[in-house]
Design an enzyme around this catalytic site. Structure first.
Site, PDB file in Angstrom:
ATOM      1  N   ASP A 211      17.271  27.242  16.531  1.00 19.86           N
ATOM      2  CA  ASP A 211      16.792  26.778  17.834  1.00 19.86           C
ATOM      3  C   ASP A 211      16.402  28.003  18.655  1.00 19.86           C
ATOM      4  O   ASP A 211      16.040  29.029  18.085  1.00 19.86           O
ATOM      5  CB  ASP A 211      17.859  25.927  18.526  1.00 19.86           C
ATOM      6  CG  ASP A 211      17.249  24.858  19.436  1.00 19.86           C
ATOM      7  OD1 ASP A 211      16.438  25.228  20.298  1.00 19.86           O
ATOM      8  OD2 ASP A 211      17.580  23.665  19.297  1.00 19.86           O
ATOM      9  N   HIS A 234      13.273  29.210  17.701  1.00 13.92           N
ATOM     10  CA  HIS A 234      12.295  28.560  18.572  1.00 13.92           C
ATOM     11  C   HIS A 234      11.829  29.489  19.689  1.00 13.92           C
ATOM     12  O   HIS A 234      11.269  29.039  20.682  1.00 13.92           O
ATOM     13  CB  HIS A 234      12.881  27.280  19.178  1.00 13.92           C
ATOM     14  CG  HIS A 234      13.064  26.184  18.173  1.00 13.92           C
ATOM     15  ND1 HIS A 234      13.533  24.933  18.508  1.00 13.92           N
ATOM     16  CD2 HIS A 234      12.842  26.144  16.833  1.00 13.92           C
ATOM     17  CE1 HIS A 234      13.598  24.171  17.417  1.00 13.92           C
ATOM     18  NE2 HIS A 234      13.185  24.898  16.389  1.00 13.92           N
TER      19      HIS A 234
END
Length: 402
Positions: A211, A234
């Site tokens: 993430d 991310h």
């Protein structure tokens, strides 16, 4: 420092004052005695460190003892593997300046063994799940709450069930020379998560996760990130903010001299429709990207799973500076999707050079919607969608509410 506040820090200087008549031998002897009385090793409280026995109780007892002594050190020694259930080391009746050695400083490894939680991950092996039902809430590998003067350095945090390192309601935080390591497909495994925290510096670290490498949430201000390597993951994100009509305030964030590779986004701001508050005074400088889907992104229509309603209120976004963002992308170079009712204002682009990693002639062009700002230099690819001036509705009231 408030003696009732626990401050986990990298080191503590023990200063002793002696009369001139003390001999050197006596000084050294007394120093050793004092150091011993201030050191609490988990092995002395029954921890096995064999990777199989449950050492949770020993950790609890060592902390309880260290908590009563100002300037104490709780030691988790190297050369052992300690198996510990979710555990909190907290006050408020502890003395000040406590050092938690190895898990806060040193070369130790915190391994969340999170693969049994990653049901969506191809590496998930159901045969590894224990008979006991897993809790509904995924733990964080290492979390600080309500702490002042925190330093985390030298350690490795890997395979967390969810977020690896979290700071909530903390002040004056330093994080450097740490490593975060989890597979790129491990869900919701943020590297470093900040919330309601101020005066935070993160640098000289490598973050690989599933993430956001760094996630800056509501209540954060005066955040400085530099010399960080991110990927996979991310990217480095502010948000998401304003979920379920909440108020969110973030200001004074600088991210510079970072590299981001093989990630979903590079540097981004993401907010939900229906929120309030503001994001302001943000700088992204000297960002090198490689194989990143979308290097630059502001998304005020963020919706993570499920259906989201169209709403008029929004978290205002203003004063966002992008300087020297260079490298390659795989999907689109720039994506500015701003609110109809509260457009983004004060976006500045300076020395942006982004090339398609596939080198196709039909590469996607920058996208802008309700985004206002200026171009300081020519950009690659050309940004022709950014509007100049100021919209009639610029979200001033939301900014003032923070």
């Amino acid at each position: 420092m408030n003696p009732n506040t626990i401050a986990l820090i990298i080191s503590i200087a023990i200063i002793s004052v002696w009369s001139s008549s003390c001999t050197a031998a006596r000084i050294n002897h007394m120093r050793k005695l004092k150091a011993a009385s201030n050191t609490f090793n988990v092995l002395d409280f029954g921890a096995k460190g064999d990777g199989h026995a449950d050492d949770t109780k020993a950790f609890e007892e060592a902390w309880a003892a260290a908590c009563k002594v100002e300037g104490s050190t709780m030691v988790v020694p190297s050369g052992s593997v300690f198996l510990v259930k979710p555990i909190s080391f907290s006050g408020p009746n502890c003395e000040a300046n406590i050092v938690f050695q190895i898990t806060i400083k040193g070369k130790g490894v915190i391994d969340g063994q999170g693969s049994v939680w990653w049901n969506d991950s191809p590496t998930f092996n159901p045969t590894e799940v224990v008979e006991e039902k897993l809790p509904s809430t995924k733990p964080t590998a290492l979390r600080f709450y309500g702490s002042d003067g925190v330093t985390v350095t030298g350690i490795t945090i890997q395979n967390s069930q969810q977020t690896h390192l979290k700071f909530d309601s903390c002040k004056t935080v330093q994080v450097f020379d740490i490593s975060v390591s989890s597979p790129g497909d491990s869900p919701n495994t943020d590297g470093i998560h900040l919330q309601n925290s101020q005066a935070v510096v993160i640098y000289s670290s490598t973050l690989a996760c599933g993430d956001d490498c760094i996630s800056v949430q509501t209540g954060c201000s005066d955040i400085y990130v530099h010399n960080v390597n991110c990927g996979p993951g991310h990217g480095i994100s502010i948000g998401s903010l304003g979920k379920e009509n909440t108020k969110a305030c973030v200001r004074n964030v600088t991210v510079r001299d970072v590299t981001i590779q093989n990630s979903l986004t590079g540097v981004r701001i993401k907010t939900w429709q229906g929120g309030s508050g503001s994001v302001q005074n943000i700088m992204f400088s000297n960002v090198q990207v490689s194989g990143v889907q979308t290097p630059i992104s502001i998304d005020q229509y963020y919706c993570d799973g499920g259906k989201c309603r169209n709403e008029s209120s929004a978290v205002a976004v203003s004063g966002i500076y992008y300087m020297s963002v260079k490298g390659t992308y795989t999907k689109e170079p720039i994506y500015f999707a701003c609110s109809d009712s509260l457009p983004c204002t004060g976006i500045t682009l300076d020395t942006i050079q982004l090339q398609s990693a596939t080198e196709t002639q039909n590469s996607n062009v920058p996208f802008c919607w309700k985004a206002y700002g200026e171009l300081k230099t020519k950009t690659v690819p050309p940004v022709q969608c950014l509007q100049t001036g100021n919209p009639s509705k610029a979200g001033t009231s939301n900014i003032e509410s923070c």
